[in-house]
Write a protein that holds these residues in place. Sequence first.
Motif, mmCIF file in Angstrom:
data_model
loop_
_atom_site.group_PDB
_atom_site.id
_atom_site.type_symbol
_atom_site.label_atom_id
_atom_site.label_comp_id
_atom_site.label_asym_id
_atom_site.label_seq_id
_atom_site.Cartn_x
_atom_site.Cartn_y
_atom_site.Cartn_z
ATOM 1 N N PHE A 108 1.042 -0.837 0.475
ATOM 2 C CA PHE A 108 0.258 0.005 0.086
ATOM 3 C C PHE A 108 1.331 1.296 0.142
ATOM 4 N N GLU A 109 0.336 2.031 -0.151
ATOM 5 C CA GLU A 109 0.510 4.014 -0.328
ATOM 6 C C GLU A 109 0.136 4.191 0.464
ATOM 7 N N PRO A 110 0.041 4.931 1.842
ATOM 8 C CA PRO A 110 -0.048 6.064 2.710
ATOM 9 C C PRO A 110 -0.109 7.067 2.350
ATOM 10 N N THR A 111 -1.277 7.816 2.554
ATOM 11 C CA THR A 111 -1.914 8.876 2.770
ATOM 12 C C THR A 111 -0.868 9.879 3.854
ATOM 13 N N GLN A 112 -0.413 11.161 2.705
ATOM 14 C CA GLN A 112 0.547 12.043 3.516
ATOM 15 C C GLN A 112 0.389 12.097 5.621
ATOM 16 N N LEU A 113 1.481 12.295 6.076
ATOM 17 C CA LEU A 113 0.740 12.496 7.305
ATOM 18 C C LEU A 113 -0.468 13.528 8.178
ATOM 19 N N PRO A 114 -0.663 12.876 8.935
ATOM 20 C CA PRO A 114 -2.326 13.587 9.454
ATOM 21 C C PRO A 114 -2.157 14.889 9.877
ATOM 22 N N ALA A 115 -2.978 15.903 9.045
ATOM 23 C CA ALA A 115 -2.679 17.148 9.209
ATOM 24 C C ALA A 115 -2.554 17.792 10.200
ATOM 25 N N GLU A 116 -3.071 17.233 11.439
ATOM 26 C CA GLU A 116 -2.369 17.616 12.693
ATOM 27 C C GLU A 116 -1.009 17.757 13.092
ATOM 28 N N MET A 117 -0.426 16.654 12.352
ATOM 29 C CA MET A 117 1.034 16.819 12.070
ATOM 30 C C MET A 117 1.662 18.056 10.786
ATOM 31 N N LEU A 118 1.093 18.410 10.422
ATOM 32 C CA LEU A 118 1.772 19.185 9.159
ATOM 33 C C LEU A 118 1.091 20.913 9.668
ATOM 34 N N PRO A 119 2.111 21.570 9.470
ATOM 35 C CA PRO A 119 1.919 22.858 9.433
ATOM 36 C C PRO A 119 0.860 23.662 8.499
ATOM 37 N N VAL A 120 -0.217 24.411 9.732
ATOM 38 C CA VAL A 120 -1.310 24.990 8.778
ATOM 39 C C VAL A 120 -1.641 26.063 9.603
ATOM 40 N N GLU A 121 -1.372 26.499 8.193
ATOM 41 C CA GLU A 121 -2.335 28.439 8.710
ATOM 42 C C GLU A 121 -3.367 28.886 8.858
ATOM 43 N N ASP A 136 -10.429 28.248 13.457
ATOM 44 C CA ASP A 136 -9.429 27.507 12.497
ATOM 45 C C ASP A 136 -8.757 26.669 11.949
ATOM 46 N N ARG A 137 -8.044 26.804 13.124
ATOM 47 C CA ARG A 137 -7.351 25.582 12.510
ATOM 48 C C ARG A 137 -7.349 24.205 12.785
ATOM 49 N N GLY A 138 -8.754 24.456 13.673
ATOM 50 C CA GLY A 138 -9.754 22.612 13.631
ATOM 51 C C GLY A 138 -10.031 22.709 12.669
ATOM 52 N N VAL A 139 -10.877 23.605 11.423
ATOM 53 C CA VAL A 139 -11.649 23.660 10.266
ATOM 54 C C VAL A 139 -10.306 22.658 9.716
ATOM 55 N N GLN A 140 -9.020 23.777 9.391
ATOM 56 C CA GLN A 140 -8.523 23.415 8.500
ATOM 57 C C GLN A 140 -7.998 21.811 8.427
ATOM 58 N N ILE A 141 -7.695 21.715 9.546
ATOM 59 C CA ILE A 141 -7.390 20.449 9.533
ATOM 60 C C ILE A 141 -8.313 19.630 9.398
ATOM 61 N N SER A 142 -9.573 19.614 9.217
ATOM 62 C CA SER A 142 -10.393 19.100 9.185
ATOM 63 C C SER A 142 -10.958 18.933 8.026
ATOM 64 N N MET A 143 -10.459 19.603 6.803
ATOM 65 C CA MET A 143 -10.650 19.623 5.586
ATOM 66 C C MET A 143 -8.894 18.723 4.615
ATOM 67 N N LEU A 144 -8.358 19.230 5.256
ATOM 68 C CA LEU A 144 -6.632 18.257 4.921
ATOM 69 C C LEU A 144 -6.846 16.859 4.840
ATOM 70 N N ASN A 145 -7.630 17.032 5.946
ATOM 71 C CA ASN A 145 -7.904 15.234 6.659
ATOM 72 C C ASN A 145 -8.609 14.911 5.544
ATOM 73 N N GLU A 146 -10.081 15.080 5.813
ATOM 74 C CA GLU A 146 -10.662 15.246 4.074
ATOM 75 C C GLU A 146 -10.420 14.930 2.725
ATOM 76 N N ARG A 147 -9.896 15.624 2.064
ATOM 77 C CA ARG A 147 -9.204 15.505 1.269
ATOM 78 C C ARG A 147 -8.157 14.424 0.530
ATOM 79 N N ARG A 148 -7.224 14.160 2.121
ATOM 80 C CA ARG A 148 -6.165 12.689 2.084
ATOM 81 C C ARG A 148 -7.108 11.239 2.237
ATOM 82 N N MET A 149 -8.555 11.785 3.057
ATOM 83 C CA MET A 149 -9.575 10.264 2.114
ATOM 84 C C MET A 149 -9.900 10.415 1.521
#
Length: 181
Positions: free
Chosen positions: A33-46, A52-65
């Motif tokens: 398998f190829e895993p998606t990138q690291l969870p958004a919680e572990m990436l820099p978020v502006e 707003d940070r929480g909403v951005q993390i949610s959006m990034l994780n949904e994109r990964r899914m």
Amino acid sequence: MTPIVYLAGPEVFLPAGLELIERKRELARVHGFEPTQLPAEMLPVEAEDAYDRGVQISMLNERRMDMATVCIANLTPFRGISADVGTVYELGYMAAQRKAVFGYTNDPRPYRDRAADHYAASGPVEPDGEGVLRAPDGQKVEDHRMADNLMLDGGISLRGGRFVRAAVPAAWDDLTAFEAC
């Protein structure tokens, strides 16, 4: 084409979470398998504020899914008797997209036994006069011999996946059940 796997779970909250996630990512690669990138919680978020940070993390994780074709979810009880609510959301998100879903838990006990342990100080979990299993506060306790809520076990099973239980209680960093998925 290599299947892309989304690794869901509460590891981001653990003290050695990044190390554990990297071990899981490597095991996923070993198994094709190829895993998606690291969870958004572990990436820099502006973001300007925490919400707003929480909403951005949610959006990034949904994109990964959205990019993934399969989900393996760590459904080990977290901060209570059931799986982490965020992980459950992710599993449901993937299942709703008709993607392959798998789960595992490092706690081999059925949900009813964990509920009985939870209520032990206030009284037993036992059948009422009609045979319905009840907690001391009168709430019904699911008794399907499943690892967690029937929607998790059932949802995984209905999509051809597996919900793997550790053979014996295992630590968070034990990846035996994960690898079985």
